[in-house]
Design a protein around this motif. Structure first.
Motif, PDB file in Angstrom:
ATOM      1  N   ALA A 264       0.830  -1.287   0.087  1.00 12.77           N
ATOM      2  CA  ALA A 264       0.053  -0.039  -0.151  1.00 12.77           C
ATOM      3  C   ALA A 264       0.929   1.261   0.011  1.00 12.77           C
ATOM      4  CB  ALA A 264      -0.996   0.115   1.217  1.00 12.77           C
ATOM      5  N   PHE A 265       1.777   1.267   0.710  1.00 13.68           N
ATOM      6  CA  PHE A 265       2.863   2.262   0.833  1.00 13.68           C
ATOM      7  C   PHE A 265       3.546   2.587  -0.622  1.00 13.68           C
ATOM      8  CE2 PHE A 265       6.901   4.363   1.507  1.00 13.68           C
ATOM      9  CZ  PHE A 265       6.738   5.662   2.179  1.00 13.68           C
ATOM     10  N   ALA A 266       3.818   1.377  -1.238  1.00 11.13           N
ATOM     11  CA  ALA A 266       4.443   1.483  -2.709  1.00 11.13           C
ATOM     12  C   ALA A 266       3.573   2.171  -3.550  1.00 11.13           C
ATOM     13  CB  ALA A 266       5.157   0.140  -2.986  1.00 11.13           C
ATOM     14  N   LEU A 267       2.238   1.960  -3.406  1.00 10.99           N
ATOM     15  CA  LEU A 267       1.305   2.157  -4.487  1.00 10.99           C
ATOM     16  C   LEU A 267       0.884   3.537  -4.058  1.00 10.99           C
ATOM     17  CD1 LEU A 267      -0.486   0.800  -6.544  1.00 10.99           C
ATOM     18  CD2 LEU A 267      -2.325   0.737  -4.626  1.00 10.99           C
ATOM     19  N   TRP A 268       1.081   4.061  -2.945  1.00 14.10           N
ATOM     20  CA  TRP A 268       0.703   5.221  -2.648  1.00 14.10           C
ATOM     21  C   TRP A 268       2.056   6.505  -2.849  1.00 14.10           C
ATOM     22  CZ3 TRP A 268       3.427   8.236   1.339  1.00 14.10           C
ATOM     23  CH2 TRP A 268       3.012   9.779   1.467  1.00 14.10           C
ATOM     24  N   ARG A 269       3.058   5.943  -3.061  1.00 16.50           N
ATOM     25  CA  ARG A 269       4.149   6.611  -3.498  1.00 16.50           C
ATOM     26  C   ARG A 269       4.166   6.941  -5.148  1.00 16.50           C
ATOM     27  NH1 ARG A 269       8.800   7.354  -0.188  1.00 16.50           N
ATOM     28  NH2 ARG A 269       9.563   8.546  -2.204  1.00 16.50           N
ATOM     29  N   LYS A 270       3.945   5.736  -5.740  1.00 19.48           N
ATOM     30  CA  LYS A 270       4.173   5.716  -7.091  1.00 19.48           C
ATOM     31  C   LYS A 270       3.042   4.785  -7.590  1.00 19.48           C
ATOM     32  CE  LYS A 270       7.274   5.758 -10.893  1.00 19.48           C
ATOM     33  NZ  LYS A 270       8.648   5.652 -11.542  1.00 19.48           N
ATOM     34  N   TYR A 271       2.267   5.201  -8.478  1.00 23.67           N
ATOM     35  CA  TYR A 271       1.072   4.263  -8.889  1.00 23.67           C
ATOM     36  C   TYR A 271       1.380   3.797 -10.232  1.00 23.67           C
ATOM     37  CZ  TYR A 271      -3.298   2.125 -10.444  1.00 23.67           C
ATOM     38  OH  TYR A 271      -3.992   1.481 -11.429  1.00 23.67           O
ATOM     39  N   SER A 272       1.124   2.350 -10.240  1.00 19.19           N
ATOM     40  CA  SER A 272       1.180   1.661 -11.598  1.00 19.19           C
ATOM     41  C   SER A 272       0.066   0.432 -11.746  1.00 19.19           C
ATOM     42  CB  SER A 272       2.391   1.131 -11.869  1.00 19.19           C
ATOM     43  OG  SER A 272       2.513   0.167 -11.138  1.00 19.19           O
ATOM     44  N   ASP A 273      -0.665   0.031 -12.856  1.00 18.55           N
ATOM     45  CA  ASP A 273      -1.525  -0.726 -12.829  1.00 18.55           C
ATOM     46  C   ASP A 273      -1.180  -1.996 -12.130  1.00 18.55           C
ATOM     47  OD1 ASP A 273      -3.474   0.792 -13.890  1.00 18.55           O
ATOM     48  OD2 ASP A 273      -3.572   0.312 -15.808  1.00 18.55           O
ATOM     49  N   THR A 274       0.032  -2.298 -12.680  1.00 16.24           N
ATOM     50  CA  THR A 274       1.029  -3.715 -12.349  1.00 16.24           C
ATOM     51  C   THR A 274       0.839  -3.659 -10.746  1.00 16.24           C
ATOM     52  OG1 THR A 274       2.063  -3.600 -14.141  1.00 16.24           O
ATOM     53  CG2 THR A 274       2.963  -4.960 -12.407  1.00 16.24           C
ATOM     54  N   LEU A 275       1.424  -2.527 -10.156  1.00 15.09           N
ATOM     55  CA  LEU A 275       1.538  -2.779  -8.624  1.00 15.09           C
ATOM     56  C   LEU A 275       0.089  -2.618  -7.973  1.00 15.09           C
ATOM     57  CD1 LEU A 275       3.458  -2.530  -6.200  1.00 15.09           C
ATOM     58  CD2 LEU A 275       3.324   0.012  -6.365  1.00 15.09           C
ATOM     59  N   ALA A 276      -0.803  -1.901  -8.488  1.00 19.40           N
ATOM     60  CA  ALA A 276      -2.066  -2.396  -8.058  1.00 19.40           C
ATOM     61  C   ALA A 276      -2.684  -3.540  -8.061  1.00 19.40           C
ATOM     62  CB  ALA A 276      -3.200  -1.105  -8.902  1.00 19.40           C
ATOM     63  N   ARG A 277      -2.330  -4.307  -9.217  1.00 19.33           N
ATOM     64  CA  ARG A 277      -2.731  -5.684  -9.315  1.00 19.33           C
ATOM     65  C   ARG A 277      -2.069  -6.534  -8.029  1.00 19.33           C
ATOM     66  NH1 ARG A 277      -2.637  -4.511 -14.904  1.00 19.33           N
ATOM     67  NH2 ARG A 277      -4.635  -4.956 -15.788  1.00 19.33           N
ATOM     68  N   LYS A 278      -0.941  -6.528  -8.031  1.00 14.44           N
ATOM     69  CA  LYS A 278      -0.010  -6.903  -6.981  1.00 14.44           C
ATOM     70  C   LYS A 278      -0.521  -6.609  -5.550  1.00 14.44           C
ATOM     71  CE  LYS A 278       4.372  -7.298  -9.683  1.00 14.44           C
ATOM     72  NZ  LYS A 278       5.717  -6.909  -9.606  1.00 14.44           N
ATOM     73  N   THR A 279      -1.041  -5.468  -5.266  1.00 16.42           N
ATOM     74  CA  THR A 279      -1.727  -5.366  -4.088  1.00 16.42           C
ATOM     75  C   THR A 279      -2.902  -5.985  -3.514  1.00 16.42           C
ATOM     76  OG1 THR A 279      -0.558  -3.164  -4.334  1.00 16.42           O
ATOM     77  CG2 THR A 279      -2.306  -3.265  -2.405  1.00 16.42           C
ATOM     78  N   PHE A 280      -3.859  -5.918  -5.007  1.00 15.45           N
ATOM     79  CA  PHE A 280      -5.038  -6.620  -4.587  1.00 15.45           C
ATOM     80  C   PHE A 280      -4.673  -8.068  -4.448  1.00 15.45           C
ATOM     81  CE2 PHE A 280      -7.926  -9.327  -7.062  1.00 15.45           C
ATOM     82  CZ  PHE A 280      -9.285  -9.011  -6.368  1.00 15.45           C
ATOM     83  N   ARG A 281      -3.639  -8.998  -5.354  1.00 12.52           N
ATOM     84  CA  ARG A 281      -3.325 -10.230  -5.066  1.00 12.52           C
ATOM     85  C   ARG A 281      -2.895 -10.454  -3.719  1.00 12.52           C
ATOM     86  NH1 ARG A 281      -0.812 -10.347 -11.144  1.00 12.52           N
ATOM     87  NH2 ARG A 281      -2.888 -10.445 -12.312  1.00 12.52           N
ATOM     88  N   PHE A 282      -2.079  -9.854  -3.328  1.00 14.32           N
ATOM     89  CA  PHE A 282      -1.378  -9.984  -1.926  1.00 14.32           C
ATOM     90  C   PHE A 282      -2.470  -9.554  -0.487  1.00 14.32           C
ATOM     91  CE2 PHE A 282       0.832  -8.902   1.932  1.00 14.32           C
ATOM     92  CZ  PHE A 282       1.830  -9.844   1.865  1.00 14.32           C
ATOM     93  N   SER A 283      -3.672  -9.121  -1.083  1.00 15.67           N
ATOM     94  CA  SER A 283      -4.653  -8.759  -0.087  1.00 15.67           C
ATOM     95  C   SER A 283      -5.160 -10.074  -0.121  1.00 15.67           C
ATOM     96  CB  SER A 283      -5.461  -7.704  -0.403  1.00 15.67           C
ATOM     97  OG  SER A 283      -6.409  -8.036  -1.847  1.00 15.67           O
ATOM     98  N   LEU A 284      -5.375 -11.002  -0.866  1.00 13.30           N
ATOM     99  CA  LEU A 284      -6.003 -12.363  -0.891  1.00 13.30           C
ATOM    100  C   LEU A 284      -5.207 -13.095   0.029  1.00 13.30           C
ATOM    101  CD1 LEU A 284      -7.422 -12.485  -4.469  1.00 13.30           C
ATOM    102  CD2 LEU A 284      -8.861 -12.386  -2.471  1.00 13.30           C
ATOM    103  N   ILE A 285      -3.920 -13.139  -0.182  1.00 15.15           N
ATOM    104  CA  ILE A 285      -3.038 -13.791   0.537  1.00 15.15           C
ATOM    105  C   ILE A 285      -2.994 -13.499   1.886  1.00 15.15           C
ATOM    106  CG2 ILE A 285      -0.285 -14.485   0.775  1.00 15.15           C
ATOM    107  CD1 ILE A 285      -0.207 -13.923  -2.427  1.00 15.15           C
ATOM    108  N   HIS A 286      -2.952 -12.044   2.192  1.00 10.96           N
ATOM    109  CA  HIS A 286      -3.083 -11.713   3.363  1.00 10.96           C
ATOM    110  C   HIS A 286      -4.334 -12.356   4.031  1.00 10.96           C
ATOM    111  CE1 HIS A 286      -4.343  -8.792   6.598  1.00 10.96           C
ATOM    112  NE2 HIS A 286      -3.180  -8.569   6.761  1.00 10.96           N
ATOM    113  N   LEU A 287      -5.422 -12.382   3.792  1.00  8.56           N
ATOM    114  CA  LEU A 287      -6.575 -13.006   4.740  1.00  8.56           C
ATOM    115  C   LEU A 287      -6.402 -14.168   4.711  1.00  8.56           C
ATOM    116  CD1 LEU A 287      -9.006 -11.859   6.038  1.00  8.56           C
ATOM    117  CD2 LEU A 287     -10.332 -12.403   3.986  1.00  8.56           C
ATOM    118  N   SER A 288      -5.942 -14.927   3.753  1.00  9.63           N
ATOM    119  CA  SER A 288      -5.980 -16.531   3.749  1.00  9.63           C
ATOM    120  C   SER A 288      -4.932 -17.062   4.508  1.00  9.63           C
ATOM    121  CB  SER A 288      -5.419 -16.908   2.410  1.00  9.63           C
ATOM    122  OG  SER A 288      -6.652 -16.474   1.555  1.00  9.63           O
ATOM    123  N   VAL A 289      -3.794 -16.262   4.675  1.00 13.08           N
ATOM    124  CA  VAL A 289      -2.640 -16.841   5.609  1.00 13.08           C
ATOM    125  C   VAL A 289      -2.934 -16.367   7.002  1.00 13.08           C
ATOM    126  CG1 VAL A 289      -0.086 -16.465   5.900  1.00 13.08           C
ATOM    127  CG2 VAL A 289      -0.857 -16.561   3.571  1.00 13.08           C
TER     128      VAL A 289
END
Length: 301
Positions: A264-289
């Motif tokens: 989220a911090f990296a996304l806030w500092r500098k946006y890219s669609d790729t990073l937004a996708r990675k953030t979204f995917r990691f959020s799923l990993i976050h909750l599952s783990v």
């Protein structure tokens, strides 16, 4: 050579696949998994055979009602879904299933799941699950989603209910432990969904939905994602603080929360669609783990 029987069989299988797609299987799997965690944590030690039977029945009942809510959502949003790349493939959006078919399918799943929960689990679980259905399928989908950019925040209460349903299924009440799990998912939902909305913003704009990136812009949404991960970090520590879990859970919770906050911090500092996708995917990993760690810690302790 193709025979009439083989054509009929293929057609039936295709229709069944379309009905199955309406239930949003991957979303429902996560819902049932979170409910299962609530069930297991509500039972001290290893569950008895009777408890295991109740867990299985409750999971089936919750899956049926959650699938009904997903199907109703597909029906209500078929026009919106048809305008968005992410959802244009859905059978209702493509006109492969009629409104009547989708409505009857949703009603049938809801009735079957509710009856199963009422008679084989307990009335409290049935009413809480049905209220979740109404919250998602009607209040969120019909009222909040097209009305306010805070739709996912308010509507997130329905998505946070699964562990409460699981806890109620095993204990017949709603304890503070269940509410802590509810809070974690409730706070997880906005940064999870807004990360998706950031790189799907044109889809939402085209569909006319007032999602936060559409109404308030990319930069404001990124800041909200970051702020929510800070609050979520604190909430993820609560099971340890309250005494629900031990050091193993704490270590995992800190690790995955640092990971989510870092994205989220990296996304806030500098946006890219790729990073937004990675953030979204990691959020799923976050909750599952996180919930898997709760489960493992429960049995190790």
């Amino acid at each position: 050579m193709t025979t009439p029987a083989s054509v009929h069989s293929h057609s039936t299988a295709n229709v069944l696949r379309q009905f199955y797609a309406l239930t949003k299987p991957r979303v429902v799997q996560l819902i049932v998994f979170c409910a299962l965690i609530g069930m297991v944590l509500a039972v001290p030690g290893l569950p008895s055979l009777a408890a295991l039977q109740r867990i299985v029945v409750a999971c089936i009942g919750i899956w049926l009602v959650a699938g009904a809510a997903a199907a109703f959502n597909c029906l209500v949003e078929k026009g919106i879904d048809a305008k968005m790349k992410r959802t244009a493939w859905r059978p209702t959006a493509r006109g492969e299933l009629s409104d009547r078919q989708a409505l009857l399918f949703s009603a049938g799943l809801c009735a079957a799941g509710s009856a199963l929960l009422w008679f084989a689990v307990n009335p409290l679980t049935m009413w809480l699950t049905f209220a979740t259905f109404v919250g998602y399928a009607v209040i969120y989908t019909v009222i909040l989603k097209p009305l306010t950019p805070q739709n996912i925040v308010i509507g997130g209460a329905s998505g946070a209910m699964p562990p409460v349903l699981g806890w109620a299924a095993m204990t017949g009440d709603v304890g503070p432990e269940a509410l802590i799990l509810f809070l974690i998912i409730f706070l997880w939902t906005p940064p999870h969904f807004w990360a998706l909305a950031l790189y799907r913003v044109e889809d939402y704009r085209k569909a006319g939905l007032p999602m936060l990136p559409v109404t308030h812009g990319n930069e404001f949404t990124r800041l909200q994602v970051l702020l929510y991960t800070f609050i979520l970090f604190a909430a993820c520590l609560m099971p340890f603080i309250y005494g629900m879990s031990g050091w193993l859970y704490l270590a995992v919770a800190v690790a995955v929360s640092i990971g989510f906050t870092g994205y989220a911090f990296a996304l806030w500092r500098k946006y890219s669609d790729t990073l937004a996708r990675k953030t979204f995917r990691f959020s799923l990993i976050h909750l599952s783990v996180l919930f898997a760690a709760l489960l493992i810690d429960h049995y190790l302790r």
